[in-house]
Design a protein around this motif. Structure first.
Motif, PDB file in Angstrom:
ATOM      1  N   GLN A  99      42.416  -3.346 -51.969  1.00  0.00           N
ATOM      2  CA  GLN A  99      41.673  -2.086 -52.070  1.00  0.00           C
ATOM      3  C   GLN A  99      40.928  -1.688 -50.795  1.00  0.00           C
ATOM      4  O   GLN A  99      39.869  -1.095 -50.856  1.00  0.00           O
ATOM      5  N   ARG A 100      41.468  -2.020 -49.652  1.00  0.00           N
ATOM      6  CA  ARG A 100      40.903  -1.587 -48.377  1.00  0.00           C
ATOM      7  C   ARG A 100      41.843  -0.573 -47.730  1.00  0.00           C
ATOM      8  O   ARG A 100      43.037  -0.579 -47.989  1.00  0.00           O
ATOM      9  N   ALA A 101      41.274   0.242 -46.876  1.00  0.00           N
ATOM     10  CA  ALA A 101      42.097   1.252 -46.195  1.00  0.00           C
ATOM     11  C   ALA A 101      42.976   0.582 -45.148  1.00  0.00           C
ATOM     12  O   ALA A 101      42.482  -0.102 -44.259  1.00  0.00           O
ATOM     13  N   ALA A 102      44.274   0.765 -45.274  1.00  0.00           N
ATOM     14  CA  ALA A 102      45.200   0.254 -44.270  1.00  0.00           C
ATOM     15  C   ALA A 102      45.329   1.254 -43.129  1.00  0.00           C
ATOM     16  O   ALA A 102      45.596   0.892 -41.993  1.00  0.00           O
ATOM     17  N   GLN A 103      45.105   2.519 -43.471  1.00  0.00           N
ATOM     18  CA  GLN A 103      45.206   3.580 -42.482  1.00  0.00           C
ATOM     19  C   GLN A 103      44.235   4.689 -42.856  1.00  0.00           C
ATOM     20  O   GLN A 103      44.091   5.036 -44.032  1.00  0.00           O
ATOM     21  N   ASN A 104      43.553   5.227 -41.841  1.00  0.00           N
ATOM     22  CA  ASN A 104      42.639   6.345 -42.040  1.00  0.00           C
ATOM     23  C   ASN A 104      43.174   7.574 -41.328  1.00  0.00           C
ATOM     24  O   ASN A 104      43.986   7.472 -40.415  1.00  0.00           O
ATOM     25  N   ARG A 105      42.682   8.726 -41.743  1.00  0.00           N
ATOM     26  CA  ARG A 105      43.100   9.994 -41.141  1.00  0.00           C
ATOM     27  C   ARG A 105      41.870  10.815 -40.778  1.00  0.00           C
ATOM     28  O   ARG A 105      41.018  11.069 -41.617  1.00  0.00           O
ATOM     29  N   LEU A 106      41.813  11.224 -39.512  1.00  0.00           N
ATOM     30  CA  LEU A 106      40.806  12.176 -39.059  1.00  0.00           C
ATOM     31  C   LEU A 106      41.455  13.558 -39.115  1.00  0.00           C
ATOM     32  O   LEU A 106      42.517  13.774 -38.537  1.00  0.00           O
ATOM     33  N   THR A 107      40.810  14.466 -39.821  1.00  0.00           N
ATOM     34  CA  THR A 107      41.299  15.833 -39.938  1.00  0.00           C
ATOM     35  C   THR A 107      40.237  16.786 -39.412  1.00  0.00           C
ATOM     36  O   THR A 107      39.062  16.658 -39.760  1.00  0.00           O
ATOM     37  N   ILE A 108      40.657  17.720 -38.584  1.00  0.00           N
ATOM     38  CA  ILE A 108      39.755  18.750 -38.067  1.00  0.00           C
ATOM     39  C   ILE A 108      40.380  20.104 -38.363  1.00  0.00           C
ATOM     40  O   ILE A 108      41.579  20.301 -38.162  1.00  0.00           O
ATOM     41  N   ALA A 109      39.551  21.028 -38.852  1.00  0.00           N
ATOM     42  CA  ALA A 109      40.000  22.394 -39.119  1.00  0.00           C
ATOM     43  C   ALA A 109      39.092  23.370 -38.380  1.00  0.00           C
ATOM     44  O   ALA A 109      37.871  23.176 -38.316  1.00  0.00           O
ATOM     45  N   VAL A 110      39.712  24.408 -37.827  1.00  0.00           N
ATOM     46  CA  VAL A 110      38.997  25.416 -37.052  1.00  0.00           C
ATOM     47  C   VAL A 110      39.366  26.788 -37.603  1.00  0.00           C
ATOM     48  O   VAL A 110      40.551  27.095 -37.784  1.00  0.00           O
ATOM     49  N   ALA A 135      44.542   2.981 -37.560  1.00  0.00           N
ATOM     50  CA  ALA A 135      44.471   1.788 -38.407  1.00  0.00           C
ATOM     51  C   ALA A 135      43.130   1.708 -39.124  1.00  0.00           C
ATOM     52  O   ALA A 135      42.080   2.007 -38.545  1.00  0.00           O
ATOM     53  N   GLY A 136      43.163   1.308 -40.381  1.00  0.00           N
ATOM     54  CA  GLY A 136      41.950   1.190 -41.184  1.00  0.00           C
ATOM     55  C   GLY A 136      40.986   0.153 -40.651  1.00  0.00           C
ATOM     56  O   GLY A 136      39.786   0.224 -40.915  1.00  0.00           O
ATOM     57  N   SER A 137      41.462  -0.797 -39.884  1.00  0.00           N
ATOM     58  CA  SER A 137      40.601  -1.831 -39.322  1.00  0.00           C
ATOM     59  C   SER A 137      39.894  -1.365 -38.049  1.00  0.00           C
ATOM     60  O   SER A 137      38.982  -2.034 -37.565  1.00  0.00           O
ATOM     61  N   ASP A 138      40.294  -0.215 -37.486  1.00  0.00           N
ATOM     62  CA  ASP A 138      39.702   0.301 -36.251  1.00  0.00           C
ATOM     63  C   ASP A 138      38.500   1.193 -36.547  1.00  0.00           C
ATOM     64  O   ASP A 138      38.445   1.854 -37.589  1.00  0.00           O
ATOM     65  N   GLN A 139      37.570   1.214 -35.622  1.00  0.00           N
ATOM     66  CA  GLN A 139      36.444   2.140 -35.683  1.00  0.00           C
ATOM     67  C   GLN A 139      36.814   3.391 -34.890  1.00  0.00           C
ATOM     68  O   GLN A 139      37.419   3.298 -33.826  1.00  0.00           O
ATOM     69  N   LEU A 140      36.416   4.533 -35.385  1.00  0.00           N
ATOM     70  CA  LEU A 140      36.722   5.792 -34.703  1.00  0.00           C
ATOM     71  C   LEU A 140      35.619   6.094 -33.684  1.00  0.00           C
ATOM     72  O   LEU A 140      34.759   6.950 -33.901  1.00  0.00           O
ATOM     73  N   VAL A 141      35.638   5.349 -32.578  1.00  0.00           N
ATOM     74  CA  VAL A 141      34.681   5.524 -31.488  1.00  0.00           C
ATOM     75  C   VAL A 141      35.411   5.308 -30.166  1.00  0.00           C
ATOM     76  O   VAL A 141      36.517   4.779 -30.137  1.00  0.00           O
ATOM     77  N   GLY A 142      34.779   5.711 -29.080  1.00  0.00           N
ATOM     78  CA  GLY A 142      35.317   5.439 -27.744  1.00  0.00           C
ATOM     79  C   GLY A 142      36.709   5.983 -27.527  1.00  0.00           C
ATOM     80  O   GLY A 142      37.006   7.144 -27.806  1.00  0.00           O
ATOM     81  N   ALA A 143      37.584   5.102 -27.036  1.00  0.00           N
ATOM     82  CA  ALA A 143      38.956   5.495 -26.695  1.00  0.00           C
ATOM     83  C   ALA A 143      39.728   5.954 -27.925  1.00  0.00           C
ATOM     84  O   ALA A 143      40.553   6.875 -27.839  1.00  0.00           O
TER      85      ALA A 143
END
Length: 168
Positions: A99-110, A135-143
């Motif tokens: 029950q952990r995220a294997a993959q995440n999605r960043l969505t932006i709408a303009v 990847a769900g194990s990654d943080q969405l920061v920096g590079a």
């Protein structure tokens, strides 16, 4: 025979020079404008990532400058782009067995409002969005964040360009 080649060459030269005034290499038709302005896109999303509104505004300005011969102006542009970032969302797209995220999605709408002062039939208001999966194990920061924003903004700005100028 030599006269025939001369006529063929003249015909081809005429066709090439005539077609260049209608289309260019970016796919835009003849643009009935000389200036454009991109107003600052406010970030009105529920989740705020600082600085993305400035980055988006600059990316849209740069794309139009690089793909057209239009001049950027701060006011009274023939073409005006304005709007706001209306969505910035991170959501899981796939899960693992525990029950952990294997993959995440960043969505932006303009949301974009485009005004052509010389041809009002081209005016529109439309929402553009795109996403970036990581990847769900990654943080969405920096590079990781920079890569996501680059991919999303490249697609959204190109879609806006195509809708407003290329008519694709």
């Amino acid at each position: 025979m030599k006269l025939t080649y001369t006529y063929i060459g003249l015909f081809l030269l005429l066709m090439i020079s005539n077609s260049c005034s209608v289309y260019n290499f970016t796919g835009t038709g003849k643009i009935d404008a000389s200036t454009f302005q991109v107003n600052y896109f406010q970030n009105n999303a529920a989740l705020i990532e600082p600085g993305i509104e400035r980055t988006f505004t600059q990316r849209l300005q740069n794309l139009i400058q690089n793909q057209t011969s239009l001049n950027l102006t701060g006011s009274n542009g023939d073409l005006v782009y304005e709007g706001e970032i209306v969505d910035y969302r991170i959501s899981p797209t796939t899960a693992t067995a525990d029950q952990r995220a294997a993959q995440n999605r960043l969505t932006i709408a303009v949301n974009v409002r485009f005004t052509n002062k010389n041809k009002e039939s081209d005016n529109f208001e439309k929402r553009f969005s795109f996403f970036y999966d990581y990847a769900g194990s990654d943080q969405l920061v920096g590079a990781q964040l920079s890569a996501g924003l680059d991919e999303i903004f490249e697609r959204i700005t190109q879609d806006i360009f195509n809708e407003s100028l290329a008519k694709w």
